[in-house]
Design a protein around this motif. Sequence first.
Motif, PDB file in Angstrom:
ATOM      1  N   LEU A  51       0.796  -1.227   0.000  1.00  0.00           N
ATOM      2  CA  LEU A  51       0.000   0.000   0.000  1.00  0.00           C
ATOM      3  C   LEU A  51       0.830   1.279   0.000  1.00  0.00           C
ATOM      4  N   PRO A  52       1.865   1.412   0.844  1.00  0.00           N
ATOM      5  CA  PRO A  52       2.658   2.646   0.774  1.00  0.00           C
ATOM      6  C   PRO A  52       3.320   2.857  -0.582  1.00  0.00           C
ATOM      7  N   THR A  53       3.739   1.794  -1.217  1.00  0.00           N
ATOM      8  CA  THR A  53       4.336   1.930  -2.544  1.00  0.00           C
ATOM      9  C   THR A  53       3.336   2.503  -3.538  1.00  0.00           C
ATOM     10  N   LEU A  54       2.140   1.976  -3.540  1.00  0.00           N
ATOM     11  CA  LEU A  54       1.108   2.480  -4.445  1.00  0.00           C
ATOM     12  C   LEU A  54       0.706   3.915  -4.108  1.00  0.00           C
ATOM     13  N   PHE A  55       0.540   4.190  -2.821  1.00  0.00           N
ATOM     14  CA  PHE A  55       0.124   5.526  -2.421  1.00  0.00           C
ATOM     15  C   PHE A  55       1.219   6.555  -2.667  1.00  0.00           C
ATOM     16  N   PHE A  56       2.493   6.187  -2.441  1.00  0.00           N
ATOM     17  CA  PHE A  56       3.562   7.148  -2.735  1.00  0.00           C
ATOM     18  C   PHE A  56       3.642   7.442  -4.226  1.00  0.00           C
ATOM     19  N   TYR A  57       3.413   6.443  -5.068  1.00  0.00           N
ATOM     20  CA  TYR A  57       3.339   6.702  -6.501  1.00  0.00           C
ATOM     21  C   TYR A  57       2.202   7.679  -6.804  1.00  0.00           C
ATOM     22  N   LEU A  87       1.576  15.415  -7.119  1.00  0.00           N
ATOM     23  CA  LEU A  87       2.453  16.580  -6.994  1.00  0.00           C
ATOM     24  C   LEU A  87       3.030  17.005  -8.336  1.00  0.00           C
ATOM     25  N   SER A  88       3.246  16.061  -9.234  1.00  0.00           N
ATOM     26  CA  SER A  88       3.840  16.422 -10.524  1.00  0.00           C
ATOM     27  C   SER A  88       2.809  16.973 -11.503  1.00  0.00           C
ATOM     28  N   VAL A  89       1.557  16.583 -11.382  1.00  0.00           N
ATOM     29  CA  VAL A  89       0.532  17.004 -12.338  1.00  0.00           C
ATOM     30  C   VAL A  89      -0.113  18.322 -11.935  1.00  0.00           C
ATOM     31  N   LEU A  90      -0.391  18.489 -10.663  1.00  0.00           N
ATOM     32  CA  LEU A  90      -1.131  19.661 -10.197  1.00  0.00           C
ATOM     33  C   LEU A  90      -0.193  20.785  -9.771  1.00  0.00           C
ATOM     34  N   PRO A  91      -0.691  22.002  -9.708  1.00  0.00           N
ATOM     35  CA  PRO A  91       0.110  23.096  -9.137  1.00  0.00           C
ATOM     36  C   PRO A  91       0.407  22.817  -7.664  1.00  0.00           C
ATOM     37  N   TRP A  92       1.441  23.455  -7.151  1.00  0.00           N
ATOM     38  CA  TRP A  92       1.911  23.133  -5.812  1.00  0.00           C
ATOM     39  C   TRP A  92       0.855  23.370  -4.742  1.00  0.00           C
ATOM     40  N   TYR A  93       0.048  24.406  -4.884  1.00  0.00           N
ATOM     41  CA  TYR A  93      -0.900  24.747  -3.825  1.00  0.00           C
ATOM     42  C   TYR A  93      -2.051  23.758  -3.733  1.00  0.00           C
ATOM     43  N   THR A  94      -2.418  23.106  -4.792  1.00  0.00           N
ATOM     44  CA  THR A  94      -3.428  22.049  -4.687  1.00  0.00           C
ATOM     45  C   THR A  94      -2.776  20.678  -4.522  1.00  0.00           C
ATOM     46  N   GLY A  95      -1.610  20.500  -5.136  1.00  0.00           N
ATOM     47  CA  GLY A  95      -0.920  19.212  -5.047  1.00  0.00           C
ATOM     48  C   GLY A  95      -0.507  18.860  -3.639  1.00  0.00           C
ATOM     49  N   VAL A  96      -0.037  19.844  -2.883  1.00  0.00           N
ATOM     50  CA  VAL A  96       0.399  19.577  -1.507  1.00  0.00           C
ATOM     51  C   VAL A  96      -0.793  19.198  -0.636  1.00  0.00           C
ATOM     52  N   LEU A  97      -1.902  19.896  -0.786  1.00  0.00           N
ATOM     53  CA  LEU A  97      -3.093  19.573   0.006  1.00  0.00           C
ATOM     54  C   LEU A  97      -3.622  18.176  -0.323  1.00  0.00           C
ATOM     55  N   LEU A  98      -3.703  17.865  -1.608  1.00  0.00           N
ATOM     56  CA  LEU A  98      -4.188  16.534  -1.989  1.00  0.00           C
ATOM     57  C   LEU A  98      -3.206  15.434  -1.591  1.00  0.00           C
TER      58      LEU A  98
END
Length: 78
Positions: A24-30, A36-47
């Motif tokens: 599970l951590p492997t899948l969730f970290f992916y 984080l790579s797709v979204l802007p930083w301000y929404t990516g960090v929250l999600l």
Amino acid sequence: MNEHGVKRAKPLSDRNTKVAIFVLPTLFFYLIFMTLSVLPWYTGVLLAMAEFFGMHHIVTRVLLNKNTYTDSVNGPLP
């Protein structure tokens, strides 16, 4: 224990629980790094934080069957 005093069944066997806790951590970290790579930083960090909490919730409350986090704070009931 349920309300009748009977032990609750685990969702998986002990072996499969250990495998799920490893995978599970492997899948969730992916998923987190893709967020984080797709979204802007301000929404990516929250999600990413929400996804991490979701993983933590699944592992502790579902797989390990830890129903309360506050036992160490409140102490056992008399």
